[in-house]
Design a protein around this motif. Structure first.
Motif, PDB file in Angstrom:
ATOM      1  N   MET A 122     -43.368  71.388  86.431  1.00  0.00           N
ATOM      2  CA  MET A 122     -42.005  70.954  86.584  1.00  0.00           C
ATOM      3  C   MET A 122     -41.956  69.477  86.992  1.00  0.00           C
ATOM      4  N   CYS A 167     -44.754  74.818  80.781  1.00  0.00           N
ATOM      5  CA  CYS A 167     -43.920  75.717  81.592  1.00  0.00           C
ATOM      6  C   CYS A 167     -43.507  76.936  80.769  1.00  0.00           C
ATOM      7  N   TYR A 193     -35.845  81.658  85.525  1.00  0.00           N
ATOM      8  CA  TYR A 193     -37.057  82.111  86.215  1.00  0.00           C
ATOM      9  C   TYR A 193     -36.733  82.605  87.624  1.00  0.00           C
ATOM     10  N   ASN A 233     -35.619  76.920  84.997  1.00  0.00           N
ATOM     11  CA  ASN A 233     -35.824  77.265  86.407  1.00  0.00           C
ATOM     12  C   ASN A 233     -34.824  78.309  86.893  1.00  0.00           C
ATOM     13  N   GLU A 285     -33.726  72.710  84.276  1.00  0.00           N
ATOM     14  CA  GLU A 285     -32.826  73.454  85.171  1.00  0.00           C
ATOM     15  C   GLU A 285     -32.495  74.829  84.594  1.00  0.00           C
TER      16      GLU A 285
END
Length: 171
Positions: A1, A21, A62, A59, A56
């Motif tokens: 990240m 990622c 996740y 994330n 974003e």
């Protein structure tokens, strides 16, 4: 990240870092997830300003998946204390992400589109169902019966069928 968001790195390295990622977490498959991020956040391969948005989105999905895993762990520990050592086979098991958290239907439709456009399934029923979902966003009763039959059969189309199930469940 960190590398994805590092403005001092060349754009290509930042995009490669985003791909790393996605190798670790791609809830709708690597190519479909990459394409979904590009559609929602913008073309980050050309526009470095789109990379933070893409990161974003990834994330937040996740983090939502991790929260579901923690909640599932609490439920399983409670069930084990009650003597239910193994979960029921039909019970949901979030250990593998089954959809894009935060936009499950949209991402699932996008994944179906990616796989359909690549010709990822040779099964004519699956192709027909994918086309119907992409065109109409839902199945008729007869198409739902075909879907249930195809879903029950093991085959090479399980990933696309899994995403179709997400769309069907949320229509």
């Amino acid at each position: 990240m960190r590398k994805v968001l590092d403005d001092s790195l060349p754009l290509g390295r930042r995009v490669t870092a985003l791909c790393y990622c996605l190798e670790r977490y791609s809830p709708i498959g690597f190519h479909a997830s990459l394409s979904f991020l590009r559609v929602v956040a913008g073309d980050f391969t050309r526009d470095p300003a789109a990379l933070p948005s893409a990161m974003e989105l990834l994330n937040s999905s996740y983090a939502a998946w991790q929260a579901e895993l923690r909640a599932y762990g609490v439920l399983r520990r409670h069930a084990k204390r009650l003597g239910h050592r193994s979960p029921h086979p039909s019970a949901p098991n979030p250990n593998q992400p089954s959809h894009w958290y935060g936009a499950p239907r949209e991402a699932a439709l996008h994944a179906v589109w990616v796989w359909y456009s690549k010709g990822a399934s040779a099964d004519t029923d699956v192709q027909s169902l994918a086309f119907t979902l992409l065109e109409r966003g839902r199945f008729t009763a007869a198409q739902r019966e075909i879907f249930e039959r195809v879903l029950a059969e093991p085959g090479d189309s399980q990933e696309i069928l899994r995403q179709m199930a997400v769309v069907v469940a949320r229509s």
